[in-house]
Write a protein that holds these residues in place. Structure first.
Motif, PDB file in Angstrom:
ATOM      1  N   PHE A 156      26.018   8.549  43.144  1.00  0.00           N
ATOM      2  CA  PHE A 156      24.656   9.003  43.434  1.00  0.00           C
ATOM      3  C   PHE A 156      23.739   8.693  42.260  1.00  0.00           C
ATOM      4  N   VAL A 179      34.937   8.096  31.624  1.00  0.00           N
ATOM      5  CA  VAL A 179      36.021   8.944  31.108  1.00  0.00           C
ATOM      6  C   VAL A 179      37.067   9.000  32.200  1.00  0.00           C
ATOM      7  N   VAL A 210      29.577   7.010  49.582  1.00  0.00           N
ATOM      8  CA  VAL A 210      30.993   7.294  49.402  1.00  0.00           C
ATOM      9  C   VAL A 210      31.776   6.067  49.838  1.00  0.00           C
ATOM     10  N   VAL A 211      32.887   5.808  49.150  1.00  0.00           N
ATOM     11  CA  VAL A 211      33.767   4.694  49.485  1.00  0.00           C
ATOM     12  C   VAL A 211      35.185   5.233  49.617  1.00  0.00           C
ATOM     13  N   LEU A 261      41.700  13.811  42.774  1.00  0.00           N
ATOM     14  CA  LEU A 261      41.137  13.906  44.111  1.00  0.00           C
ATOM     15  C   LEU A 261      41.784  15.124  44.756  1.00  0.00           C
ATOM     16  N   ALA A 315      38.442   5.867  46.204  1.00  0.00           N
ATOM     17  CA  ALA A 315      37.923   7.077  46.836  1.00  0.00           C
ATOM     18  C   ALA A 315      36.939   7.645  45.837  1.00  0.00           C
ATOM     19  N   PHE A 316      35.684   7.237  45.964  1.00  0.00           N
ATOM     20  CA  PHE A 316      34.707   7.714  44.980  1.00  0.00           C
ATOM     21  C   PHE A 316      33.352   7.994  45.614  1.00  0.00           C
ATOM     22  N   ILE A 317      32.617   8.833  44.906  1.00  0.00           N
ATOM     23  CA  ILE A 317      31.267   9.234  45.292  1.00  0.00           C
ATOM     24  C   ILE A 317      30.316   8.620  44.281  1.00  0.00           C
ATOM     25  N   LEU A 339      41.424   7.608  37.687  1.00  0.00           N
ATOM     26  CA  LEU A 339      40.656   8.766  38.132  1.00  0.00           C
ATOM     27  C   LEU A 339      39.743   9.250  37.019  1.00  0.00           C
ATOM     28  N   GLY A 340      38.462   9.497  37.345  1.00  0.00           N
ATOM     29  CA  GLY A 340      37.564   9.978  36.325  1.00  0.00           C
ATOM     30  C   GLY A 340      36.125  10.012  36.787  1.00  0.00           C
ATOM     31  N   ALA A 341      35.231   9.858  35.802  1.00  0.00           N
ATOM     32  CA  ALA A 341      33.797   9.867  36.095  1.00  0.00           C
ATOM     33  C   ALA A 341      33.129   8.790  35.255  1.00  0.00           C
ATOM     34  N   THR A 387      36.324  15.365  44.604  1.00  0.00           N
ATOM     35  CA  THR A 387      36.905  14.909  43.342  1.00  0.00           C
ATOM     36  C   THR A 387      36.531  15.918  42.277  1.00  0.00           C
ATOM     37  N   LEU A 391      35.124  13.886  50.826  1.00  0.00           N
ATOM     38  CA  LEU A 391      35.887  13.552  49.636  1.00  0.00           C
ATOM     39  C   LEU A 391      35.561  14.580  48.572  1.00  0.00           C
ATOM     40  N   PHE A 415      41.540  14.906  35.819  1.00  0.00           N
ATOM     41  CA  PHE A 415      40.715  14.453  36.925  1.00  0.00           C
ATOM     42  C   PHE A 415      41.645  14.317  38.127  1.00  0.00           C
ATOM     43  N   ALA A 473      32.112   9.228  40.605  1.00  0.00           N
ATOM     44  CA  ALA A 473      33.206  10.160  40.330  1.00  0.00           C
ATOM     45  C   ALA A 473      34.296   9.991  41.362  1.00  0.00           C
ATOM     46  N   GLY A 474      35.543  10.021  40.912  1.00  0.00           N
ATOM     47  CA  GLY A 474      36.685   9.915  41.818  1.00  0.00           C
ATOM     48  C   GLY A 474      37.671   8.876  41.326  1.00  0.00           C
ATOM     49  N   LEU A 475      38.179   8.094  42.252  1.00  0.00           N
ATOM     50  CA  LEU A 475      39.135   7.030  41.951  1.00  0.00           C
ATOM     51  C   LEU A 475      38.422   5.696  42.105  1.00  0.00           C
TER      52      LEU A 475
END
Lengths: 386, 386, 386
Positions: free
Chosen positions: C79, C149, C59-60, B43, C75-77, C128-130, B15, B13, B41, C91-93
């Motif tokens: 950590f 954001v 990750v998802v 993907l 769809a995000f990471i 979508l963002g962080a 992003t 993935l 932002f 970060a991601g969706l």
């Protein structure tokens, strides 16, 4: 959460090269060819299935991904009572329980495609609804009875009217005949549904044509969409190799529309996924297929021969189609297809199919259909199933 | 059925947050920006891959899911004979076997994107077809030879004409040089295809422009689409950290269309997924990239510098583009991109990339391209790969 | 590669039959009905989630597949630093971190749908963002603080302007009260964003209507989109069965557009996924829901009652809507919904929900909304979660 071993991931991928007799033909062998194309590589089916089974319930989630996009094919829940496994409830998106070929997986079928008549009446096989299945476990274990209520608008729609359609199916299967060498299956099905008219006019079938009927009450009226089907399967495991013969017949009433510059003859009698906006043509139809397969000398080779017919309008002679004033169009033309080829099982998962189809129509009075049109198709397909 | 351990589920993935030098720019760094947007932002890639391997065959099924939708990226079957693993057959939807960067995974590449020239000529890398690969196991194990036949219309189409395109690739790879510290790869590729004209007129490249040629026979004529490529990869594991240098050059003939109000300059020379309906412009093009990476003091940090050029029309000077009567458009403008940044491997699966790109074009006589347009892009990307 | 046991595949499928009080109603209970349809089978949600967890990152990847198509939902990471698990980067969706019901999974919620106000303001929950999340592990472990954001344009868009939106959330959760029989949660959220105007005119709320303001500087101006929310959850495990009460309130400013023949009243104040091209209507709104559930005699049956209100324009009386000259439209009408029903947990994975909703609006001066419109909905839903 859960143990991953409860989940099964399976699927199959079919990729093929096809040659059409002329560019841009309308076809049920993987869809119409592009306007200027008489050959193509394509993904025919790319299935990925995730299913999960519990003690009393299960779920199936199947995707189809090809060059045409990615979509959901199956998404249904099943459950039975803890006491009695013979009564099963299914809800969601699932195969219409009509006859034999609609519910039989394309990953196992010997022939590349289902018969034209079934592709027309039940596009992509699935519908949304609920079903009760009865499969006795002890006595009468050879019987399957199914009753479903569905939208009638297929796998892409939430339904465009308020009427629901009903499907009934009764099947018999005997696997232990002649020292388990002979397998016999047969059954009958019924589909009782409707199609809503959006206009004040419908076209009634008369001998060699349609009569136009206009009445303000026709707006919103639900015209009958009824099918009756019968099917038979024979399989004999002999010393030369397995021989099988399968056949299915269907007839009934199918409301459709006229063929036009934007609606091909093939699409004119196809079941609707959305409210049709033009006048309905109430056609009486019939159709059938015969599939014969013969394993060759117990090798991995099997010869296959298929013949199918779809007559969307049994009230009209082909020679009368297109005659001024009788309201017939390319949507009323009968087509028959003779196909023959071989399948070769490279290994337990890989299968190569080579198949040639002669698609025939009689001449009509329509400018584009005065003779048999050149719409034969040759297919080479490779399939991986897992 | 099967053992779940035979199936691998992998993916990555990406992003990212991006800032453009001005709103609504056309860009190859993740696609054009929305008309009023200079930051976003998004993907970039959301890949989920399911693959299954047997003794002699395998299947790959890869999805891509982003804010733009979900689609199939790879769907192919591979097999070899039980006796000889060196000859491999591939069929379905797979990467075009041309050069180095097209087939190299975006999940492993150091740079955020492929070079502009490759994104233009082979959009989304994939095509539908069949391929034979030869990878000797003993002698000549450093050689890979590939020959593919494809539709030429990419991953979204069943082909819009009857002509198929051919791709040949020959590659050499040496991993055991200088005590396995030095890795060397190089190769050459050829693409021989065509594009069908739908009109009676095509535009022939002449010095500093195009000449219009009209002839009824041009309708349906298949004009040449030929590419020739060469590539080189060097990698040296030294005490400061791994150093790598990769480069690829490509030139040939690319039929395109004119840039217009509905077709951006970037899209004018892009390979077609459907029959183009306007006049074809037969352009001679060339392009290349140079990628340099330097791991910093054996840390998780790597400095990256890339430079790439795409000249869609080598027969015209930028200063002549837009001149009255020479038929040139924004589709003929040469662009070069200098990018630099760092990657930081947070852990074995997580990678942060910070990258800045200066995109340059010389001034033309076109109103919108009189000077270097403000289309630089800054990217911060986070990637998880598994 | 990896060990398959690191990957989890989960999901849920919701299939339902619904009856509307009249055909073709606009609805938030699974979307608008087709023009001539007052009943339907449909897939409400078909979720398939793949997630992978490492020591410091995860990750998802979640899909949603229904009759309406297949799309990516999450769809995000994520950590955190190896030293401190309390600070998490995403970060991601992902779900907008606002309040309680937006982030609470539809697979676990007792009620079929989120409240109308939240479906309108944050369509499909994601953006979508962080995000940075703070969840102390020892002291203050009952606190969650989040700051995100995001694009502000939802799950389908790369953002249509350059402004980003900010979301702040603070939540408290106590699970060990009264011998762990009483659970308490509460919190507050804030959303600070903007919507870009594409025209020189905007509509300013005044008492009982809007005043039109035209100024060349309005083109490209970013108008405030601000929400303030508060939420409360109470749960008590008593001898009769678990009792719960959940409520959430939100108010603020929402730029929308006028309702028209192509934009329904429901859609007029919905948050934008793309640049609106017509004049902005700056509305002050408020809304809330109250959800009450009571498990019945410690059985698998739970009674549920919900009430929610969304007033898109708190500056206007319903009786004034549609009055000539005050610029009000169907987009300004307040709706309240009273729903009641039961859920029955057939087994740990299967849940049946029967739910009836009375949707109320006061009469206005608009031709189509002179009285309470007939838009009640009855739902029978079957869910499988795994």
């Amino acid at each position: 959460s859960y143990d991953i071993h409860d989940i099964k991931i399976t699927g199959y991928l079919q990729t093929q090269f096809q040659v059409a007799q002329s560019p841009g033909i309308f076809s049920w062998s993987g869809g119409d060819f592009s306007q200027n194309s008489a050959s193509r590589f394509m993904l025919r089916r790319g299935r990925l299935k995730v299913d999960r089974v519990d003690k009393f319930s299960s779920v199936v989630f199947q995707l189809d991904g090809t060059q045409d996009g990615l979509r959901i094919m199956d998404a249904f829940i099943q459950f039975h009572s803890p006491e009695d496994k013979s009564l099963l409830v299914t809800a969601g998106l699932f195969n219409r329980p009509f006859g034999y070929s609609i519910v039989y997986s394309s990953g196992y079928r010997d022939f590349p495609e289902r018969a034209r008549v079934f592709q027309t009446l039940m596009p992509r096989e699935r519908d949304l609804g609920a079903m009760i299945s009865y499969r006795p476990k002890k006595m009468l274990h050879f019987v399957t009875a199914e009753l479903a209520v569905v939208n009638g608008s297929g796998l892409n729609a939430k339904d465009y009217d308020s009427n629901k359609d009903i499907i009934g199916n009764l099947n018999f299967k005997f696997d232990s005949l002649a020292n388990k060498k002979f397998h016999l299956g047969f059954g009958g099905s019924i589909y009782k549904g409707t199609v809503r008219s959006n206009t004040d006019t419908y076209l009634k079938p008369i001998e060699n044509g349609f009569a136009s009927v206009t009445d303000a009450n026709n707006v919103g009226y639900n015209f009958r969409r009824d099918y009756y089907g019968a099917n038979l399967q024979l399989e004999y495991n002999n010393s030369f190799g397995t021989t099988s013969l399968k056949s299915e017949y269907i007839q009934g009433k199918q409301p459709g529309v006229a063929s036009s510059s934007s609606i091909s003859g093939l699409a004119a009698s196809q079941s609707f996924a959305a409210q049709p906006t033009t006048n309905l043509y109430l056609r009486n139809f019939n159709g059938y297929f015969i599939w014969f397969t013969q394993q060759i000398a117990s090798t991995k080779l099997t010869a296959i021969v298929g013949y199918d017919v779809y007559d969307p309008n049994t009230d009209v002679d082909e020679s009368e189609i297109g005659k001024t004033g009788n309201n017939t169009t390319a949507g009323d033309i009968k087509f028959s297809t003779l196909g023959y080829g071989i399948t070769y099982a490279l290994n337990g998962r890989l299968k190569l199919t080579i198949y040639n189809e002669h698609v025939h129509n009689d001449g009509t009075q329509l400018a584009n259909y005065q003779n048999d049109i050149k719409d034969n198709v040759f297919t080479t397909r490779l399939q991986y199933r897992w």
